[in-house]
Design an enzyme around this catalytic site. Structure first.
Site, short mmCIF file in Angstrom:
data_model
loop_
_atom_site.label_atom_id
_atom_site.label_comp_id
_atom_site.label_asym_id
_atom_site.label_seq_id
_atom_site.Cartn_x
_atom_site.Cartn_y
_atom_site.Cartn_z
N THR A 169 23.96 18.41 99.69
CA THR A 169 22.52 18.64 99.75
C THR A 169 21.83 17.85 100.86
O THR A 169 20.62 17.93 101.01
CB THR A 169 21.87 18.24 98.41
OG1 THR A 169 22.19 16.87 98.13
CG2 THR A 169 22.37 19.12 97.27
N ASP B 285 18.99 36.87 79.20
CA ASP B 285 18.04 37.91 79.59
C ASP B 285 18.28 38.44 81.00
O ASP B 285 17.89 39.56 81.33
CB ASP B 285 16.60 37.39 79.49
CG ASP B 285 16.39 36.12 80.30
OD1 ASP B 285 17.07 35.12 80.00
OD2 ASP B 285 15.56 36.13 81.23
N LYS C 273 19.85 22.91 82.04
CA LYS C 273 19.77 21.66 81.25
C LYS C 273 18.33 21.18 81.11
O LYS C 273 17.94 20.67 80.06
CB LYS C 273 20.61 20.57 81.92
CG LYS C 273 22.09 20.88 81.99
CD LYS C 273 22.87 19.78 82.69
CE LYS C 273 22.58 19.71 84.18
NZ LYS C 273 22.98 20.90 84.93
N ASP D 51 23.23 23.84 87.43
CA ASP D 51 22.18 24.87 87.37
C ASP D 51 22.28 25.74 86.12
O ASP D 51 21.90 26.90 86.12
CB ASP D 51 22.22 25.78 88.62
CG ASP D 51 22.23 24.98 89.92
OD1 ASP D 51 21.32 24.17 90.10
OD2 ASP D 51 23.15 25.18 90.73
N HIS E 40 16.32 19.73 88.15
CA HIS E 40 16.16 20.22 86.78
C HIS E 40 14.77 20.85 86.65
O HIS E 40 13.76 20.20 86.92
CB HIS E 40 16.34 19.08 85.79
CG HIS E 40 17.74 18.55 85.76
ND1 HIS E 40 18.15 17.54 84.91
CD2 HIS E 40 18.85 18.90 86.46
CE1 HIS E 40 19.44 17.30 85.11
NE2 HIS E 40 19.87 18.11 86.05
N GLY F 20 14.82 33.14 78.17
CA GLY F 20 13.82 33.20 79.24
C GLY F 20 13.60 31.82 79.80
O GLY F 20 14.16 30.83 79.31
N ARG G 137 18.93 27.01 98.70
CA ARG G 137 20.02 27.92 99.08
C ARG G 137 20.28 28.96 97.98
O ARG G 137 20.15 28.67 96.80
CB ARG G 137 21.32 27.14 99.32
CG ARG G 137 21.34 26.33 100.59
CD ARG G 137 22.66 25.59 100.75
NE ARG G 137 22.82 24.52 99.78
CZ ARG G 137 23.87 23.71 99.74
NH1 ARG G 137 24.86 23.87 100.59
NH2 ARG G 137 23.95 22.75 98.84
N LYS G 138 20.70 30.16 98.41
CA LYS G 138 21.14 31.15 97.44
C LYS G 138 22.38 30.63 96.72
O LYS G 138 23.29 30.11 97.34
CB LYS G 138 21.51 32.46 98.14
CG LYS G 138 20.34 33.26 98.65
CD LYS G 138 20.84 34.56 99.28
CE LYS G 138 19.67 35.37 99.82
NZ LYS G 138 20.13 36.63 100.46
N ASN H 15 19.94 14.78 94.38
CA ASN H 15 20.63 16.04 94.68
C ASN H 15 20.53 17.01 93.51
O ASN H 15 20.75 18.20 93.67
CB ASN H 15 22.11 15.78 95.02
CG ASN H 15 22.86 15.01 93.93
OD1 ASN H 15 22.25 14.30 93.13
ND2 ASN H 15 24.17 15.12 93.91
#
Length: 434
Positions: free
Chosen positions: A133, A337, A17, A14, A42, A419, A307-308, A39
Site C-alpha cells: 500500500t 446480497d 470486519k 476486506d 475498515h 448489505g 485499487r480494484k 494499510n
C-alpha cells in the site's frame, strides 16, 4: 454474560470486519485493534454515511466504547491524528475513549520512502512486486524485528528521541541514496512534525496488558479486532504475497498480552465470494463478465489504495486451511446480497495440480501457484436479499447456498450480513449480541 471475542478476517482481507465489529460493539464497552497499521481500511456505514478507519478500532462510532490500540499495531502519528480529527468533525467525542500501547512502533517518513523505493525497484528489475500500500508498514515491522524501532514511549524524552531518530535516518538514507538512487529524508523535519503530535500520544499511551487484565478481573467483555485477513498472515499466508504481521489468533494473543484462556469465542469473517488486493496466487479468480458485476455491485475497491480488488469464487480449500490455524467458533458471512443477480454461483471444494494430484489443503507458494480449482456449481437465487433481517425471509436458493457453504467448511455460520449498513444483518446466534 462476560464474552471476550476475537474477530478475524478469514480470507485475504476486506471481508467486512469493520461493519461486524461496529455492530457487535453496541453491547461491549472495550474494543482492541491488535495488528497492522494504516494499510488496513475498515469501513462502517451508518444511514448511508460511510466512515473509513485505518488505525482506530471500528467501534469508535459507538459513543460508549473505549477504543484500544495494542503493541502489535504500527502507528503513523500523523495519520492517527488526522483520523482522530476526522472523527471529532463528525461530532463524536473521543475524550477518554482512545488508549494506545506505549510499545507501539512508529511509522515515519523514511519507512514510506523505503517502501516506495523497493516497489519501484522490483518493477524496474522485472521482479514481481508485492503490491504494498506504500504506507511504510513492512519497513516499520522490519525495524521492530531488528530492534531499532522508535516506539511511542520514546517520545517522552525528546533529546534521546532526536538522537535515536538521527541515527536511524542515516541508516535509511544510506540505502535510499546509494542503492535505490532516491532522495534522502530529513530527520529535523520528521522530528519537528512528531513533536507537535507527541503531547497527544503521550497522554493516551499506557501499559495495555495491565489494563486489559484489570478489565478481565472486573468481568467485563472485550472484542479483539484483527486487520487484513488470515491468508495474508506473515507465517501462514500466501508468502511472500502477505502483510508484515500475524493476522491470525496467535497475533492477537501476543500483541495484547491477554491470556488465551480468557477468549470465549473466535469469529471469522468470510465473504460469500473471494477478493484480494495486489499480487499473489488466487486460484478461484474470475475473468469473465461476472467479475465486473461483482466488482461494481460489491464496490470492490480498496479502502486504503482505491485499487480494484481481484474477484474470485468462494474458496473453501483456503478457508478450511484458515480454520485449522485459528479454531474458529463460528463465521459471519458477508456480502450475500452482492450475488443477488448471478445466475450460477461456484464454490471451490478442492484443487488439482498439473500432475493430477487432488489437494484439500495447501500450505506453500509452489502449490498455490500451480493449483487449479475444482468447483461445485449452484443456481443463483436471482432475487433480493439486501436488507433482509430474518433468515426465513431469504430466498430458498440463497438459504441453500449458505447451508452448502456451512456443510463444506463444517463451522456454523452464525451471522449473515445482507448489505453495507450496520443494521443490514441477520443474527442466528443470539448469544453473540446479548
Amino acid at each position: 454474560m462476560k464474552k471476550n471475542i476475537i474477530v478475524l478476517g478469514a480470507q485475504w482481507g476486506d471481508e467486512g470486519k469493520g461493519k461486524v465489529i461496529d455492530f457487535l460493539s453496541k453491547n461491549i464497552n472495550y474494543v482492541v485493534r491488535c495488528q497492522g497499521g494504516n494499510n488496513a481500511g475498515h469501513t462502517v456505514v451508518i444511514k448511508e454515511e460511510k466512515t473509513v478507519l485505518h488505525l482506530l478500532p471500528s467501534s469508535i462510532l459507538n459513543k460508549n466504547t473505549i477504543n484500544i490500540i495494542s503493541s502489535g499495531v504500527v502507528i503513523s502519528p500523523i495519520d492517527l491524528v488526522k483520523e482522530i480529527n476526522m472523527i471529532e468533525k463528525k461530532g463524536i467525542s473521543i475524550k477518554n475513549r482512545i488508549l494506545i500501547s506505549e510499545l507501539c512502533p512508529l511509522v515515519l517518513k523514511y519507512h514510506v520512502s523505503m517502501d516506495v523505493a523497493r516497489e519501484k525497484n522490483r518493477k524496474k528489475k522485472e521482479i514481481d512486486s508485492i503490491g504494498t500500500t506504500h504506507r511504510g508498514i513492512g519497513p516499520a515491522y522490519e525495524d521492530k524485528i531488528a530492534r531499532r524501532a522508535l516506539r511511542i514511549h520514546h517520545l517522552i524524552n525528546k533529546d534521546k528521541f532526536k538522537k535515536k531518530l538521527k541515527n536511524i535516518v542515516e541508516y535509511y538514507n544510506f540505502q535510499l541514496i546509494n542503492y535505490y538512487k532516491e532522495q534522502p529524508v530529513n530527520h529535523e523535519k520528521i522530528f519537528n512534525e512528531l513533536i507537535n503530535k507527541s503531547k497527544l500520544l503521550n497522554n493516551i499511551s499506557i501499559d495495555i496488558p495491565s489494563y486489559l487484565n484489570s478489565i478481565n478481573k472486573k468481568n467485563k467483555s472485550i472484542i479483539f479486532e484483527g486487520a487484513q485477513g488470515a491468508l495474508l498472515d506473515i507465517d501462514y499466508g500466501t508468502y511472500p504475497y502477505v502483510t508484515s504481521s500475524n493476522t491470525t489468533v496467535g497475533g492477537i494473543i501476543s500483541s495484547t498480552g491477554i491470556s488465551p484462556f480468557s477468549i470465549k469465542y473466535i469469529l471469522g469473517i468470510i465473504k460469500a465470494y473471494s477478493t484480494r488486493v495486489g499480487n499473489g496466487p488466487f486460484p478461484t479468480e474470475i475473468f469473465d463478465e461476472t467479475k465486473n458485476i461483482i466488482l461494481e455491485k460489491g464496490k470492490e475497491f480498496g479502502s486504503t489504495t482505491g485499487r480494484k480488488r481481484r474477484i474470485g469464487w468462494f474458496d473453501a480449500v483456503a478457508v478450511k486451511r484458515v480454520i485449522q490455524i485459528n479454531s474458529f467458533s463460528g463465521f459471519c458471512l458477508t456480502k450475500i446480497d452482492v450475488l443477488d443477480n448471478i445466475k450460477e454461483i461456484k464454490i471451490c471444494t478442492s484443487y488439482i495440480l498439473p500432475n493430477g494430484k487432488i489437494l484439500d489443503n495447501i500450505s506453500n507458494i509452489d502449490d498455490w501457484n500451480k493449483a487449479k480449482p475444482i468447483y461445485k456449481s449452484m443456481p443463483g437465487w436471482l432475487s433480493k436479499t439486501k436488507g433482509v433481517k430474518n433468515f426465513k425471509n431469504l430466498p430458498i436458493l440463497a438459504k441453500n447456498y449458505i447451508k452448502k457453504l456451512q456443510s463444506i467448511i463444517k463451522i456454523p455460520i452464525e451471522i449473515i450480513s445482507t448489505g453495507s449498513d450496520r443494521n443490514d444483518i441477520i443474527v442466528l446466534n443470539k448469544k453473540l449480541v446479548e
